[in-house]
Design a protein around this motif. Structure first.
Motif, PDB file in Angstrom:
ATOM      1  N   PRO A  22       3.870   3.358   7.514  1.00 50.76           N
ATOM      2  CA  PRO A  22       3.510   2.163   7.202  1.00 50.76           C
ATOM      3  C   PRO A  22       2.221   2.083   6.640  1.00 50.76           C
ATOM      4  CG  PRO A  22       4.678   2.204   9.445  1.00 50.76           C
ATOM      5  CD  PRO A  22       4.490   3.737   8.963  1.00 50.76           C
ATOM      6  N   ALA A  23       0.911   2.631   7.168  1.00 49.33           N
ATOM      7  CA  ALA A  23      -0.419   2.282   6.376  1.00 49.33           C
ATOM      8  C   ALA A  23      -0.275   3.301   5.174  1.00 49.33           C
ATOM      9  CB  ALA A  23      -1.374   3.319   7.329  1.00 49.33           C
ATOM     10  N   PHE A  24       0.311   4.311   4.828  1.00 47.26           N
ATOM     11  CA  PHE A  24       0.382   5.021   3.473  1.00 47.26           C
ATOM     12  C   PHE A  24       1.142   3.798   2.529  1.00 47.26           C
ATOM     13  CE2 PHE A  24       2.857   7.162   0.544  1.00 47.26           C
ATOM     14  CZ  PHE A  24       2.001   8.242  -0.126  1.00 47.26           C
ATOM     15  N   LEU A  25       2.200   3.398   2.913  1.00 44.98           N
ATOM     16  CA  LEU A  25       3.077   2.538   2.112  1.00 44.98           C
ATOM     17  C   LEU A  25       2.364   1.186   1.538  1.00 44.98           C
ATOM     18  CD1 LEU A  25       6.886   3.080   2.615  1.00 44.98           C
ATOM     19  CD2 LEU A  25       5.670   3.673   0.533  1.00 44.98           C
ATOM     20  N   ARG A  26       1.988   0.545   2.635  1.00 46.57           N
ATOM     21  CA  ARG A  26       1.130  -0.644   2.546  1.00 46.57           C
ATOM     22  C   ARG A  26      -0.065  -0.382   1.276  1.00 46.57           C
ATOM     23  NH1 ARG A  26       0.570  -0.760   8.224  1.00 46.57           N
ATOM     24  NH2 ARG A  26       2.667  -1.987   9.036  1.00 46.57           N
ATOM     25  N   ARG A  27      -0.695   0.791   1.403  1.00 53.74           N
ATOM     26  CA  ARG A  27      -1.893   0.966   0.447  1.00 53.74           C
ATOM     27  C   ARG A  27      -1.338   1.356  -0.985  1.00 53.74           C
ATOM     28  NH1 ARG A  27      -3.794   5.570  -1.438  1.00 53.74           N
ATOM     29  NH2 ARG A  27      -2.810   6.785   0.412  1.00 53.74           N
ATOM     30  N   VAL A  28      -0.224   2.343  -0.776  1.00 52.09           N
ATOM     31  CA  VAL A  28       0.338   2.638  -2.414  1.00 52.09           C
ATOM     32  C   VAL A  28       0.800   1.228  -2.987  1.00 52.09           C
ATOM     33  CG1 VAL A  28       2.004   4.089  -3.296  1.00 52.09           C
ATOM     34  CG2 VAL A  28       0.565   4.818  -1.530  1.00 52.09           C
ATOM     35  N   ALA A  29       1.826   0.853  -2.326  1.00 50.26           N
ATOM     36  CA  ALA A  29       2.423  -0.458  -2.962  1.00 50.26           C
ATOM     37  C   ALA A  29       1.247  -1.545  -3.222  1.00 50.26           C
ATOM     38  CB  ALA A  29       3.277  -1.289  -1.739  1.00 50.26           C
ATOM     39  N   GLU A  30       0.142  -1.701  -2.767  1.00 57.18           N
ATOM     40  CA  GLU A  30      -0.661  -2.530  -3.098  1.00 57.18           C
ATOM     41  C   GLU A  30      -1.523  -2.216  -4.411  1.00 57.18           C
ATOM     42  OE1 GLU A  30      -3.482  -5.633  -3.748  1.00 57.18           O
ATOM     43  OE2 GLU A  30      -1.660  -5.523  -2.512  1.00 57.18           O
ATOM     44  N   GLU A  31      -1.728  -0.852  -4.047  1.00 55.98           N
ATOM     45  CA  GLU A  31      -2.750  -0.170  -5.424  1.00 55.98           C
ATOM     46  C   GLU A  31      -1.772  -0.160  -6.639  1.00 55.98           C
ATOM     47  OE1 GLU A  31      -5.446   2.802  -2.624  1.00 55.98           O
ATOM     48  OE2 GLU A  31      -3.695   3.632  -3.809  1.00 55.98           O
ATOM     49  N   ARG A  32      -0.411   0.463  -6.565  1.00 57.88           N
ATOM     50  CA  ARG A  32       0.406   0.415  -7.803  1.00 57.88           C
ATOM     51  C   ARG A  32       1.351  -0.716  -8.246  1.00 57.88           C
ATOM     52  NH1 ARG A  32       2.198   6.628  -8.249  1.00 57.88           N
ATOM     53  NH2 ARG A  32       0.142   7.484  -8.118  1.00 57.88           N
ATOM     54  N   LEU A  33       1.409  -1.738  -7.417  1.00 58.76           N
ATOM     55  CA  LEU A  33       2.225  -2.844  -7.698  1.00 58.76           C
ATOM     56  C   LEU A  33       1.758  -4.176  -7.216  1.00 58.76           C
ATOM     57  CD1 LEU A  33       6.069  -1.610  -6.691  1.00 58.76           C
ATOM     58  CD2 LEU A  33       5.019  -1.463  -8.785  1.00 58.76           C
ATOM     59  N   GLY A  34       0.726  -4.034  -6.723  1.00 58.17           N
ATOM     60  CA  GLY A  34      -0.131  -5.371  -6.156  1.00 58.17           C
ATOM     61  C   GLY A  34       1.018  -6.109  -5.186  1.00 58.17           C
ATOM     62  N   ILE A  35       1.737  -5.422  -4.422  1.00 60.44           N
ATOM     63  CA  ILE A  35       2.848  -5.761  -3.651  1.00 60.44           C
ATOM     64  C   ILE A  35       2.302  -5.582  -2.198  1.00 60.44           C
ATOM     65  CG2 ILE A  35       5.174  -5.637  -2.904  1.00 60.44           C
ATOM     66  CD1 ILE A  35       6.001  -5.264  -5.586  1.00 60.44           C
ATOM     67  N   VAL A  36       2.828  -6.438  -1.287  1.00 57.24           N
ATOM     68  CA  VAL A  36       2.442  -6.529   0.011  1.00 57.24           C
ATOM     69  C   VAL A  36       3.933  -6.082   0.718  1.00 57.24           C
ATOM     70  CG1 VAL A  36       2.101  -7.395   2.330  1.00 57.24           C
ATOM     71  CG2 VAL A  36       0.489  -8.060   0.546  1.00 57.24           C
ATOM     72  N   PRO A  37       4.353  -4.850   1.234  1.00 52.32           N
ATOM     73  CA  PRO A  37       5.766  -4.695   1.906  1.00 52.32           C
ATOM     74  C   PRO A  37       6.207  -5.487   2.676  1.00 52.32           C
ATOM     75  CG  PRO A  37       4.235  -2.577   1.448  1.00 52.32           C
ATOM     76  CD  PRO A  37       3.453  -3.691   1.428  1.00 52.32           C
ATOM     77  N   ASP A  38       7.624  -5.750   2.652  1.00 52.60           N
ATOM     78  CA  ASP A  38       7.968  -6.168   3.955  1.00 52.60           C
ATOM     79  C   ASP A  38       8.482  -5.171   4.783  1.00 52.60           C
ATOM     80  OD1 ASP A  38       8.558  -8.919   2.689  1.00 52.60           O
ATOM     81  OD2 ASP A  38      10.127  -8.207   1.534  1.00 52.60           O
ATOM     82  N   GLU A  39       8.570  -5.492   6.154  1.00 57.84           N
ATOM     83  CA  GLU A  39       8.777  -4.464   7.183  1.00 57.84           C
ATOM     84  C   GLU A  39      10.075  -4.570   8.054  1.00 57.84           C
ATOM     85  OE1 GLU A  39       5.092  -3.795   9.418  1.00 57.84           O
ATOM     86  OE2 GLU A  39       4.077  -4.124   7.439  1.00 57.84           O
ATOM     87  N   MET A  40      10.635  -3.800   8.694  1.00 52.36           N
ATOM     88  CA  MET A  40      11.726  -3.784   9.659  1.00 52.36           C
ATOM     89  C   MET A  40      11.374  -2.304  10.515  1.00 52.36           C
ATOM     90  SD  MET A  40      15.212  -2.711   7.603  1.00 52.36           S
ATOM     91  CE  MET A  40      15.984  -1.961   9.136  1.00 52.36           C
ATOM     92  N   ASP A  41      12.004  -2.578  11.676  1.00 51.32           N
ATOM     93  CA  ASP A  41      12.056  -1.572  12.550  1.00 51.32           C
ATOM     94  C   ASP A  41      12.814  -0.236  11.912  1.00 51.32           C
ATOM     95  OD1 ASP A  41      10.427  -2.628  14.504  1.00 51.32           O
ATOM     96  OD2 ASP A  41      11.855  -3.347  15.742  1.00 51.32           O
ATOM     97  N   GLY A  42      12.712   1.049  12.686  1.00 51.37           N
ATOM     98  CA  GLY A  42      13.494   2.129  12.164  1.00 51.37           C
ATOM     99  C   GLY A  42      12.730   3.156  11.318  1.00 51.37           C
ATOM    100  N   GLY A  43      13.465   4.288  11.344  1.00 46.53           N
ATOM    101  CA  GLY A  43      12.604   5.573  10.671  1.00 46.53           C
ATOM    102  C   GLY A  43      12.863   5.569   9.288  1.00 46.53           C
ATOM    103  N   HIS A  44      12.704   6.697   8.854  1.00 52.58           N
ATOM    104  CA  HIS A  44      12.779   6.998   7.262  1.00 52.58           C
ATOM    105  C   HIS A  44      14.235   6.731   7.000  1.00 52.58           C
ATOM    106  CE1 HIS A  44      11.385   8.437   3.469  1.00 52.58           C
ATOM    107  NE2 HIS A  44      12.387   9.137   3.475  1.00 52.58           N
ATOM    108  N   CYS A  45      15.042   6.955   7.609  1.00 50.59           N
ATOM    109  CA  CYS A  45      16.656   7.160   7.303  1.00 50.59           C
ATOM    110  C   CYS A  45      17.143   5.817   8.025  1.00 50.59           C
ATOM    111  CB  CYS A  45      17.236   8.248   7.659  1.00 50.59           C
ATOM    112  SG  CYS A  45      16.623   9.781   6.291  1.00 50.59           S
ATOM    113  N   ALA A  46      16.958   4.458   7.674  1.00 52.87           N
ATOM    114  CA  ALA A  46      17.340   3.375   8.543  1.00 52.87           C
ATOM    115  C   ALA A  46      18.517   2.955   7.818  1.00 52.87           C
ATOM    116  CB  ALA A  46      16.373   2.100   8.101  1.00 52.87           C
ATOM    117  N   ALA A  47      19.028   3.416   7.005  1.00 51.59           N
ATOM    118  CA  ALA A  47      20.613   3.286   6.439  1.00 51.59           C
ATOM    119  C   ALA A  47      21.199   3.868   7.328  1.00 51.59           C
ATOM    120  CB  ALA A  47      20.656   3.761   4.958  1.00 51.59           C
TER     121      ALA A  47
END
Length: 221
Positions: free
Chosen positions: A174-199
């Motif tokens: 989560p910390a990595f993706l929050r940073r990258v999404a903000e740096e690259r898209l200016g987006i604050v990610p939505d969040e849900m429980d689960g590991g990498h393969c939540a599908a």
């Protein structure tokens, strides 16, 4: 109803999405989840995009959903099919012209990554064991022959974009993706429980999220 185009990640197949696909179809949506040519040394991102576009056919009101490495393919698909929405789940988020091999250094990935030697512990820690075993059985070898080629992405597609991270993800934390999404898209990610393969671990909840995103764009009646 919406047409969902589900794009899997590296070393994977469309089966990854089968539980989410069933959920979405049960709600009246059309869905495609094609296999990408992951194990083909002659295939790079353009061929991945061709495989997805070829599967779309006559689907309309498209929501492109791209998981993990599929985040490099999803924006390119949007440019080709006139998508109404792009949803990136636990994604890699490219910048124009970036080669896949360069992503890790460019995003300073190693600064926030923990080490897991076991594939299950890294990717499937919350997936039912029988599904994790089947996922690994189906997984093709991921070719790296063309990973050094710059992405053909010239600019981010002019389409609403959502980023969804999973709070227990050990691949893209989560910390990595929050940073990258903000740096690259200016987006604050939505969040849900689960590991990498939540599908595979939380398909109903993930389908709820995807349908809600489509509804926000007026694609669910």
């Amino acid at each position: 109803m919406a047409g969902f185009v589900l794009v899997h990640g590296a070393g994977d197949v469309g089966w990854y999405w089968h539980l989410v696909e069933a959920e979405l179809r049960a709600r009246g949506h059309e869905v495609v989840s094609p296999d990408l040519p992951c194990d083909d040394d002659s295939a790079g991102l353009p061929e991945y995009v061709d495989a997805v576009v070829g599967a779309v056919g006559e689907l309309r009101d498209l929501v492109v959903v791209a998981h993990s490495f599929g985040g490099l393919t999803g924006p390119l698909v949007c440019e080709r099919v006139g998508a109404r929405l792009l949803v990136l789940t636990a994604p890699m988020i490219p910048v124009p012209g970036e080669a896949p091999n360069d992503y890790w250094a460019n995003t300073r990935y190693e600064e926030e990554q923990s080490s897991y030697e076991d594939t299950v512990a890294l990717f499937y820690q919350d997936v039912p064991p029988e599904l994790a075993a089947e996922a690994m059985r189906r997984a093709p070898d991921q070719s790296v022959a063309r990973m050094g080629e710059p992405s053909p992405l010239q600019a981010w597609p002019d389409v609403p974009t959502r980023v969804l991270l999973f709070r227990d993800d050990r691949v893209f934390t989560p910390a990595f993706l929050r940073r990258v999404a903000e740096e690259r898209l200016g987006i604050v990610p939505d969040e849900m429980d689960g590991g990498h393969c939540a599908a595979l671990s939380r398909p109903s909840e993930l389908a709820d999220r995807l349908e809600a995103y489509a509804a926000e764009q007026g694609l669910v009646r």
